[in-house]
Design an enzyme around this catalytic site. Structure first.
Site, PDB file in Angstrom:
ATOM      1  N   GLU A   1       0.848  -1.193   0.000  1.00 52.84           N
ATOM      2  CA  GLU A   1       0.000   0.000   0.000  1.00 52.84           C
ATOM      3  C   GLU A   1       0.891   1.253   0.000  1.00 52.84           C
ATOM      4  O   GLU A   1       1.657   1.455   0.938  1.00 52.84           O
ATOM      5  CB  GLU A   1      -0.913  -0.009   1.233  1.00 52.84           C
ATOM      6  CG  GLU A   1      -1.765   1.232   1.435  1.00 52.84           C
ATOM      7  CD  GLU A   1      -2.632   1.567   0.232  1.00 52.84           C
ATOM      8  OE1 GLU A   1      -3.546   0.789  -0.080  1.00 52.84           O
ATOM      9  OE2 GLU A   1      -2.380   2.611  -0.412  1.00 52.84           O
TER      10      GLU A   1
ATOM     11  N   ASP B   1       4.260   0.621  -4.393  1.00 54.34           N
ATOM     12  CA  ASP B   1       3.543  -0.049  -5.477  1.00 54.34           C
ATOM     13  C   ASP B   1       3.691  -1.572  -5.402  1.00 54.34           C
ATOM     14  O   ASP B   1       4.809  -2.099  -5.387  1.00 54.34           O
ATOM     15  CB  ASP B   1       4.117   0.470  -6.807  1.00 54.34           C
ATOM     16  CG  ASP B   1       3.202   0.196  -7.981  1.00 54.34           C
ATOM     17  OD1 ASP B   1       2.572  -0.869  -8.015  1.00 54.34           O
ATOM     18  OD2 ASP B   1       3.139   1.057  -8.868  1.00 54.34           O
TER      19      ASP B   1
ATOM     20  N   ASP C   1      -8.603   1.274  -6.873  1.00 58.66           N
ATOM     21  CA  ASP C   1      -9.043   2.572  -7.409  1.00 58.66           C
ATOM     22  C   ASP C   1      -9.705   2.344  -8.765  1.00 58.66           C
ATOM     23  O   ASP C   1      -9.111   1.721  -9.643  1.00 58.66           O
ATOM     24  CB  ASP C   1      -7.834   3.506  -7.569  1.00 58.66           C
ATOM     25  CG  ASP C   1      -7.191   3.800  -6.225  1.00 58.66           C
ATOM     26  OD1 ASP C   1      -7.635   4.731  -5.549  1.00 58.66           O
ATOM     27  OD2 ASP C   1      -6.250   3.071  -5.848  1.00 58.66           O
TER      28      ASP C   1
HETATM   29  C1  LIG Z   1     -10.039   2.455  -2.927  1.00 65.60           C
HETATM   30  S1  LIG Z   1      -8.792   1.932  -1.874  1.00 65.60           S
HETATM   31  C2  LIG Z   1      -9.420   0.448  -1.116  1.00 65.60           C
HETATM   32  C3  LIG Z   1      -8.635   0.068   0.110  1.00 65.60           C
HETATM   33  C4  LIG Z   1      -8.929  -1.313   0.713  1.00 65.60           C
HETATM   34  N1  LIG Z   1      -8.646  -2.383  -0.220  1.00 65.60           N
HETATM   35  C5  LIG Z   1     -10.335  -1.439   1.214  1.00 65.60           C
HETATM   36  O1  LIG Z   1     -11.132  -2.107   0.560  1.00 65.60           O
HETATM   37  O2  LIG Z   1     -10.625  -0.864   2.262  1.00 65.60           O
HETATM   38  C6  LIG Z   1      -7.629   1.291  -3.047  1.00 65.60           C
HETATM   39  C7  LIG Z   1      -6.230   1.272  -2.494  1.00 65.60           C
HETATM   40  O3  LIG Z   1      -5.363   0.652  -3.420  1.00 65.60           O
HETATM   41  C8  LIG Z   1      -4.112   1.288  -3.343  1.00 65.60           C
HETATM   42  N2  LIG Z   1      -3.372   1.017  -4.586  1.00 65.60           N
HETATM   43  C9  LIG Z   1      -3.649   1.466  -5.830  1.00 65.60           C
HETATM   44  N3  LIG Z   1      -2.712   1.059  -6.696  1.00 65.60           N
HETATM   45  C10 LIG Z   1      -1.834   0.306  -5.984  1.00 65.60           C
HETATM   46  C11 LIG Z   1      -0.645  -0.399  -6.312  1.00 65.60           C
HETATM   47  N4  LIG Z   1      -0.172  -0.385  -7.556  1.00 65.60           N
HETATM   48  N5  LIG Z   1      -0.004  -1.055  -5.339  1.00 65.60           N
HETATM   49  C12 LIG Z   1      -0.483  -1.068  -4.070  1.00 65.60           C
HETATM   50  N6  LIG Z   1      -1.591  -0.411  -3.697  1.00 65.60           N
HETATM   51  C13 LIG Z   1      -2.256   0.261  -4.640  1.00 65.60           C
HETATM   52  C14 LIG Z   1      -4.469   2.773  -3.140  1.00 65.60           C
HETATM   53  O4  LIG Z   1      -3.421   3.526  -2.574  1.00 65.60           O
HETATM   54  C15 LIG Z   1      -5.671   2.678  -2.229  1.00 65.60           C
HETATM   55  O5  LIG Z   1      -5.335   2.775  -0.873  1.00 65.60           O
END
Ligand SMILES: C[S@@+](CC[C@H](N)C(=O)[O-])C[C@H]1O[C@@H](n2cnc3c(N)ncnc32)[C@H](O)[C@@H]1O
Length: 233
Positions: free
Chosen positions: A90, A117, A139
């Site tokens: 994250e 990432d 996202d």
């Molecule tokens: C909309 S949030 C949902 C968070 C969590 N999964 C939940 O359901 O409560 C999506 C998360 O994915 C993370 N994210 C997006 N692209 C990512 C990547 N390439 N690697 C790791 N995390 C990522 C974002 O920073 C964000 O915190």
């Protein structure tokens, strides 16, 4: 920590995440970056292949959660499955701080974090090393011109499939209809992955072990959550 986007190499994939920091992190949580993070930090994937067996000797399974947000799901799954190693990725630092708090409060010994990432971690993991991959409410990048930022792209879907053990499972959950269709199309086109749904209920009803997070409760999408579960064959 390699969280400065300007420090990314020019051939790094497009950013699939939004902000990496919001409000100030509370001092107690900020302190955990110095005390707890060094103990639970995943080796830097840029340094080369990750030796999964060395991370938690005796681990019976290895799970990966991509984009764990505040770490609520990661922490509950880690507590429920103490013999499984949970790798969480994250880049959002407030989320990482919150996950560290969960790890401390739950005295969880089986979690390793990468505060950046997930795609670099996936690349550094050996093929066939994962039992489960969880991608929950990624996202959505729902405007057409932003779709290219979506995490699920054909090459990444293929890489995820390769990292799973035979019989390993990948769960993708979203509350955006269009992203569910997008992801389903790409995973179905991925060699080695089989969709486990037999009937509508299989993708409209949460799996028994699903953990609802505060993010899911916000219901920001345009549909009830849709649960796509795949198996590596
Ligand atoms: C909309 S949030 C949902 C968070 C969590 N999964 C939940 O359901 O409560 C999506 C998360 O994915 C993370 N994210 C997006 N692209 C990512 C990547 N390439 N690697 C790791 N995390 C990522 C974002 O920073 C964000 O915190």
């Amino acid at each position: 920590m390699t969280t400065d986007p300007s420090a990314r190499s020019p051939d790094a994939p497009l950013r699939s995440f939004g902000r990496i920091k919001s409000r100030a992190i509370k001092p107690r949580q900020a302190a955990l970056f110095d005390t707890l993070m060094p103990l639970v930090k995943l080796p830097d994937p840029a340094a080369g292949p990750i030796d999964v067996s060395a991370l938690m000797p005796g681990a019976q399974e290895v799970w990966l959660e991509i984009g764990f947000g505040g770490g609520e799901h990661l922490a509950v799954q880690a507590a429920r499955n103490p013999s499984a190693l949970m790798i969480g990725c994250e880049p959002f630092l407030n989320g990482v701080a919150s996950a560290l708090r969960h790890i401390e409060e739950g005295d969880l010994k089986n979690v390793r974090l990468h505060a950046d990432d997930a795609r670099a971690v996936v690349q550094a993991l050996p093929d066939g090393s994962l039992d489960r991959i969880m991608i929950l409410f990624p996202d959505p990048w729902h405007k057409a011109r932003h779709n290219k930022r979506r995490l699920i792209q054909p090459a990444f879907a293929a890489e995820l499939a390769r990292k799973l053990k035979p019989g390993g499972r990948l769960r993708f959950v979203t509350d955006w209809k269009d992203y569910a269709g997008w992801a389903l199309e790409r995973f179905l086109a991925t060699p080695g992955l089989v969709w486990l749904a037999d009937e509508t209920a299989d993708w409209k009803v949460a799996p028994e072990d699903h953990v609802v997070t505060r993010y899911e409760e916000k219901r920001l999408g345009d549909t009830d959550p849709l649960f796509l579960e795949f198996e590596r064959v």
